[in-house]
Design a protein around this motif. Structure first.
Motif, short mmCIF file in Angstrom:
data_model
loop_
_atom_site.label_atom_id
_atom_site.label_comp_id
_atom_site.label_asym_id
_atom_site.label_seq_id
_atom_site.Cartn_x
_atom_site.Cartn_y
_atom_site.Cartn_z
N GLU A 34 -23.30 46.50 19.50
CA GLU A 34 -24.14 45.31 19.47
C GLU A 34 -23.36 44.06 19.11
O GLU A 34 -23.74 42.96 19.49
CB GLU A 34 -25.27 45.50 18.47
N TYR A 35 -22.30 44.23 18.35
CA TYR A 35 -21.49 43.10 17.91
C TYR A 35 -20.03 43.32 18.30
O TYR A 35 -19.16 43.53 17.45
CB TYR A 35 -21.62 42.92 16.39
N PHE A 184 -20.26 41.05 25.93
CA PHE A 184 -21.66 40.75 25.60
C PHE A 184 -22.61 41.35 26.63
O PHE A 184 -23.69 41.84 26.29
CB PHE A 184 -21.87 39.23 25.51
N ILE A 187 -23.76 44.93 25.93
CA ILE A 187 -24.51 45.26 24.72
C ILE A 187 -25.76 46.06 25.10
O ILE A 187 -26.48 45.70 26.04
CB ILE A 187 -24.91 43.98 23.96
N THR A 190 -29.70 45.06 26.72
CA THR A 190 -29.58 43.71 27.27
C THR A 190 -30.14 43.69 28.68
O THR A 190 -29.71 44.47 29.52
CB THR A 190 -28.11 43.25 27.28
N ILE A 207 -30.88 35.88 29.52
CA ILE A 207 -30.55 37.13 28.85
C ILE A 207 -31.64 37.46 27.84
O ILE A 207 -31.97 36.63 26.99
CB ILE A 207 -29.19 37.06 28.13
N LYS A 210 -30.86 42.28 22.64
CA LYS A 210 -29.50 42.44 22.13
C LYS A 210 -29.51 43.63 21.18
O LYS A 210 -29.73 43.49 19.98
CB LYS A 210 -29.04 41.18 21.40
N HIS A 219 -32.72 34.72 24.80
CA HIS A 219 -31.92 34.03 23.78
C HIS A 219 -30.66 33.39 24.34
O HIS A 219 -29.96 32.67 23.61
CB HIS A 219 -31.54 35.01 22.66
N GLU A 220 -30.37 33.64 25.59
CA GLU A 220 -29.24 33.00 26.29
C GLU A 220 -29.72 32.63 27.68
O GLU A 220 -30.41 33.41 28.33
CB GLU A 220 -28.06 33.96 26.42
N TRP A 360 -26.08 35.66 21.58
CA TRP A 360 -24.98 36.62 21.62
C TRP A 360 -23.99 36.41 20.46
O TRP A 360 -23.30 37.33 20.06
CB TRP A 360 -24.24 36.50 22.95
#
Length: 363
Positions: A34-35, A184, A187, A190, A207, A210, A219-220, A360
């Motif tokens: 995720e990160y 990203f 993830i 997504t 997007i 996440k 969020h994107e 992201w």
């Protein structure tokens, strides 16, 4: 008990196991998925643990971000994945580990630190304050847009180069590489929605989701307003249920268009922000004002207070957290009644500072 300290590379599997159990116990994937830019060997020096007899008791990670805006280039220390073992709570371990993350952010010349939490009182004790602006729109109903010659898709196999090109056109964004964009896109959970021109060029993207976070939230996104609105209409028709779009306050053209539809609009904060390098940030802000023709901005730190204003029209600010809200908003300088109209006009050339961290990049 030892720490806070960076984990050794050989300890990373144990650290990730601790985080997966504490923060992702129901997910079939690791938190590292995720990160993908925070939990890497390259960022191990920004991870912090407290351990006892080789057992991890507490953890946090800091990821430095370079964020560009029209007036200022910020260096931001984003802090996340803060967790302490249940048996070790009440000993101040989280406070110690956050304090060490802030020390690292200061040493790496970050202007501010930011984190996302609902434990407001806890983080206020460490000098964080809710600040910045976030606007969310719940798309309640399907809506129509003027006809557009676009092809829509929810195929997740999208070129990161194409996404990167549109992302880079934002007036406020964090510096990324195409390779980071590729990571990203991989993830878990997504969803990628895209709109394509007839010549095969990407016109807009959005997007959603996440990992375990941001499900049901766009969020994107990137692209012109008209093409984004067409894509948002497509998404609502595909989902057949409401969803939410997160928008920065400075995206006024998009906000105005969304307000013409059947939406529920909510205004909130970007996150909890703390100044970590006042002198460096103040110098950047003063340069921004000078570029806008305001040479007499005053932003000074004194032993017990701050002084802020233009020319001879100055106010004393006792608390750093109040200054954070003045610098990053959300705030209406006219409603404050502290300055004359001509001073407000000068302040609003730069303030509140347009800061935005895309989904992201949140950790």
């Amino acid at each position: 008990m030892e720490g806070p300290r960076s984990p050794r590379e050989a300890e990373l599997p144990q650290v990730f196991d601790f985080l997966n159990k504490k923060l992702r116990s129901e997910a079939p994937w690791s938190i590292t998925a995720e990160y993908p830019t925070a939990f890497t060997p390259q960022n191990i020096h920004n991870m912090r643990i407290i351990a006892d007899d080789e057992k991890v008791l507490s953890h946090a990670v800091m990821k430095p971000l370079i964020i560009k805006s029209p007036h200022v280039i910020f260096k931001v220390g984003a802090i996340g994945s803060v967790v302490t073992d249940d048996a070790a709570r009440g000993q101040g371990l989280s406070t110690q580990i956050i304090t060490d993350c802030l020390k690292s952010a200061t040493e790496q010349s970050c202007d501010i630190a930011i984190l996302w939490t609902d434990l407001f009182d806890f983080y206020r004790r460490m000098g964080f304050e809710l600040a910045g602006s976030e606007v969310s729109f719940v798309i309640e109903e399907e809506f129509n847009v003027p006809p557009v010659n676009l092809r829509f898709s929810d195929d997740p196999k999208v070129s990161p180069d194409a996404i990167y090109r549109l992302y880079a056109s934002h007036s406020v964004n964090s510096v990324r590489t195409i390779e980071e964009t590729r990571k990203f896109l991989s993830i878990p959970q997504t969803k990628v929605y895209t709109a394509w021109e007839t010549n095969g060029q990407l016109a807009a993207y959005a997007i959603e989701g996440k990992g375990v976070d941001l499900g049901g939230y766009i969020h994107e996104w990137g692209g012109s307003v008209s093409k984004l609105m067409a894509l948002f209409a497509y998404i609502r028709a595909q989902k057949k249920q409401p969803y939410t779009i997160i928008v920065p306050r400075h995206s006024q053209n998009l906000i105005n268009q969304l307000q013409t539809k059947e939406v529920t609009m909510n205004s909130g904060f970007l996150g909890m922000i703390k100044l970590v390098n006042f002198d460096q940030l103040a110098a950047k802000i003063k340069r921004a004002f000078r570029a806008e023709g305001v040479a007499d901005i005053v932003l000074e730190k004194h032993p017990a207070h701050f002084v802020f204003g233009v020319g001879q029209e100055l106010v004393t600010i006792e608390q750093e957290t109040d200054l954070v809200k003045l610098l990053f908003g959300p705030i209406d300088y006219r409603a404050l009644g502290l300055f004359k109209e001509e001073t407000v006009v000068k302040l609003e050339k730069v303030l509140p500072l347009p800061l935005w961290v895309w989904g992201w990049d949140s950790i």
